[in-house]
Write a protein that holds these residues in place. Sequence first.
Motif, PDB file in Angstrom:
ATOM      1  N   UNK A   1       0.829  -1.209   0.000  1.00 15.16           N
ATOM      2  CA  UNK A   1       0.000   0.000   0.000  1.00 15.16           C
ATOM      3  C   UNK A   1       0.861   1.255   0.000  1.00 15.16           C
ATOM      4  N   UNK A   2       1.947   1.237   0.778  1.00 10.59           N
ATOM      5  CA  UNK A   2       2.843   2.390   0.840  1.00 10.59           C
ATOM      6  C   UNK A   2       3.463   2.655  -0.528  1.00 10.59           C
ATOM      7  N   UNK A   3       3.900   1.601  -1.209  1.00  5.15           N
ATOM      8  CA  UNK A   3       4.490   1.760  -2.535  1.00  5.15           C
ATOM      9  C   UNK A   3       3.485   2.341  -3.517  1.00  5.15           C
ATOM     10  N   UNK A   4       2.243   1.859  -3.479  1.00  5.24           N
ATOM     11  CA  UNK A   4       1.195   2.358  -4.379  1.00  5.24           C
ATOM     12  C   UNK A   4       0.850   3.801  -4.040  1.00  5.24           C
ATOM     13  N   UNK A   5       0.660   4.075  -2.742  1.00  8.22           N
ATOM     14  CA  UNK A   5       0.234   5.404  -2.306  1.00  8.22           C
ATOM     15  C   UNK A   5       1.271   6.467  -2.637  1.00  8.22           C
ATOM     16  N   UNK A   6       2.544   6.154  -2.420  1.00 11.06           N
ATOM     17  CA  UNK A   6       3.591   7.140  -2.669  1.00 11.06           C
ATOM     18  C   UNK A   6       3.607   7.557  -4.134  1.00 11.06           C
ATOM     19  N   UNK A   7       3.521   6.588  -5.030  1.00  6.65           N
ATOM     20  CA  UNK A   7       3.538   6.905  -6.455  1.00  6.65           C
ATOM     21  C   UNK A   7       2.302   7.672  -6.884  1.00  6.65           C
ATOM     22  N   UNK A   8       1.140   7.276  -6.385  1.00  8.82           N
ATOM     23  CA  UNK A   8      -0.104   7.903  -6.828  1.00  8.82           C
ATOM     24  C   UNK A   8      -0.277   9.301  -6.251  1.00  8.82           C
ATOM     25  N   UNK A   9      -0.058   9.468  -4.956  1.00  8.38           N
ATOM     26  CA  UNK A   9      -0.267  10.781  -4.343  1.00  8.38           C
ATOM     27  C   UNK A   9       0.707  11.814  -4.912  1.00  8.38           C
ATOM     28  N   UNK A  10       1.927  11.390  -5.223  1.00 12.80           N
ATOM     29  CA  UNK A  10       2.905  12.310  -5.819  1.00 12.80           C
ATOM     30  C   UNK A  10       2.462  12.741  -7.212  1.00 12.80           C
ATOM     31  N   UNK A  11       1.854  11.805  -7.965  1.00 12.63           N
ATOM     32  CA  UNK A  11       1.444  12.092  -9.344  1.00 12.63           C
ATOM     33  C   UNK A  11       0.218  13.000  -9.412  1.00 12.63           C
ATOM     34  N   UNK A  12      -0.532  13.116  -8.325  1.00 18.84           N
ATOM     35  CA  UNK A  12      -1.760  13.908  -8.343  1.00 18.84           C
ATOM     36  C   UNK A  12      -1.505  15.408  -8.371  1.00 18.84           C
ATOM     37  N   UNK A  13      -0.337  15.837  -7.968  1.00 15.92           N
ATOM     38  CA  UNK A  13      -0.046  17.269  -7.945  1.00 15.92           C
ATOM     39  C   UNK A  13       0.160  17.827  -9.341  1.00 15.92           C
ATOM     40  N   UNK A  14      -0.165  19.112  -9.534  1.00 11.34           N
ATOM     41  CA  UNK A  14       0.075  19.810 -10.799  1.00 11.34           C
ATOM     42  C   UNK A  14       0.772  21.135 -10.505  1.00 11.34           C
ATOM     43  N   UNK A  15       1.412  21.663 -11.520  1.00 10.24           N
ATOM     44  CA  UNK A  15       2.132  22.924 -11.342  1.00 10.24           C
ATOM     45  C   UNK A  15       1.177  24.108 -11.243  1.00 10.24           C
ATOM     46  N   UNK A  16       1.516  25.061 -10.406  1.00 10.13           N
ATOM     47  CA  UNK A  16       0.863  26.368 -10.426  1.00 10.13           C
ATOM     48  C   UNK A  16       1.573  27.166 -11.517  1.00 10.13           C
ATOM     49  N   UNK A  17       0.966  27.247 -12.703  1.00  4.74           N
ATOM     50  CA  UNK A  17       1.652  27.813 -13.862  1.00  4.74           C
ATOM     51  C   UNK A  17       1.993  29.284 -13.684  1.00  4.74           C
ATOM     52  N   UNK A  18       1.129  30.011 -12.984  1.00  3.13           N
ATOM     53  CA  UNK A  18       1.396  31.435 -12.775  1.00  3.13           C
ATOM     54  C   UNK A  18       2.676  31.629 -11.958  1.00  3.13           C
ATOM     55  N   UNK A  19       2.786  30.870 -10.858  1.00  5.60           N
ATOM     56  CA  UNK A  19       3.987  30.957 -10.029  1.00  5.60           C
ATOM     57  C   UNK A  19       5.199  30.418 -10.765  1.00  5.60           C
ATOM     58  N   UNK A  20       5.009  29.319 -11.516  1.00  2.00           N
ATOM     59  CA  UNK A  20       6.105  28.745 -12.283  1.00  2.00           C
ATOM     60  C   UNK A  20       6.678  29.755 -13.256  1.00  2.00           C
ATOM     61  N   UNK A  21       5.813  30.447 -13.985  1.00  3.55           N
ATOM     62  CA  UNK A  21       6.284  31.450 -14.945  1.00  3.55           C
ATOM     63  C   UNK A  21       6.997  32.606 -14.253  1.00  3.55           C
ATOM     64  N   UNK A  22       6.496  33.000 -13.077  1.00  2.73           N
ATOM     65  CA  UNK A  22       7.161  34.070 -12.318  1.00  2.73           C
ATOM     66  C   UNK A  22       8.574  33.648 -11.925  1.00  2.73           C
ATOM     67  N   UNK A  23       8.699  32.415 -11.433  1.00  2.00           N
ATOM     68  CA  UNK A  23      10.018  31.911 -11.043  1.00  2.00           C
ATOM     69  C   UNK A  23      10.960  31.863 -12.241  1.00  2.00           C
ATOM     70  N   UNK A  24      10.437  31.402 -13.381  1.00  2.00           N
ATOM     71  CA  UNK A  24      11.276  31.281 -14.577  1.00  2.00           C
ATOM     72  C   UNK A  24      11.780  32.650 -15.026  1.00  2.00           C
TER      73      UNK A  24
END
Length: 217
Positions: free
Chosen positions: A83-106
Motif C-alpha cells: 500500500x505504501x508503494x502504491x500510495x507514494x507513487x499515486x499521491x505524488x502524481x496527483x499534484x500539478x504545477x501552479x503555472x502562474x507561479x512557475x512562470x514568475x520563477x522562470x
Amino acid sequence: MNVTTKRLGALKHPKKNVRIHSEQQIRELKRSLEKFGQTRAIVVDEDDTILIGNGLYEAMVSLGYQEATVYVKTGLSENDKKKLMIADNKTYALGIDNLETLNEFLEELQGDLDIPGYDEEILQQMVADADEVTDKLSEYGTLDESEIQKMKEANEKREQKAVSEETPDNNSENSSETPNTSDNPTAGGQSTTEAEPEITETRKFVICPNCGEKIWL
C-alpha cells in the motif's frame, strides 16, 4: 522511522515495483543529483528492501554513489508495504504545477534555466511568451489534461487576436483600391452601361412605317 546512512550495495529492489522508471527519468534524476545532491531519502523496510526511491537508487548507482541517506520503516505488514508503494507513487502524481507561479520563477531566474526534469528549450519558450506552453510539458508529468486544454485555448485566442489585428489593414488596402477602379472605368465596362440610360432619356426616335427601324430624331 529511523534516518540513517546505508551502503547502496546493501539495498535491494523489491521483487515487483508499481513504477516503471524510464531512461528519461533516470537521466533527469542524475542531473538533479549532480546539481543538488540527494534531497530525498530512500525508504526501506527492516530487510533493506526499497519501498520508495527505486529510481533514485538507480540514478545514484549509475553516478558511482557508495552511500545514501535512508529512512528505515519497520513494523509494516506485507500488505502495508504494498500500500505504501502504491500510495507514494499515486499521491505524488496527483499534484500539478501552479503555472502562474512557475512562470514568475522562470522570469526571475533571468535565463538560468538548467533545471532537472525540464527541457531548457521549452522553458525558454515559456519565458518568451507565457501563453506558449506546449503539450510537450505533459511528458514530464507536470500538467493534467484540463490544464493542457486551457493552454491550448489560450493559444487559439492569441492566434485569433493576431489575425483580427491584420484584417483592418487588408480592408484598408482593398478600400483604397476600390475608388481607383470606379474613378478609372474601362472602356467596355461601367462607362458603356452608364451612357446608354442617358441616351435613352435625352434622345427621341420614331418607327419607320415601311421598314420598322428606329429613326433617331
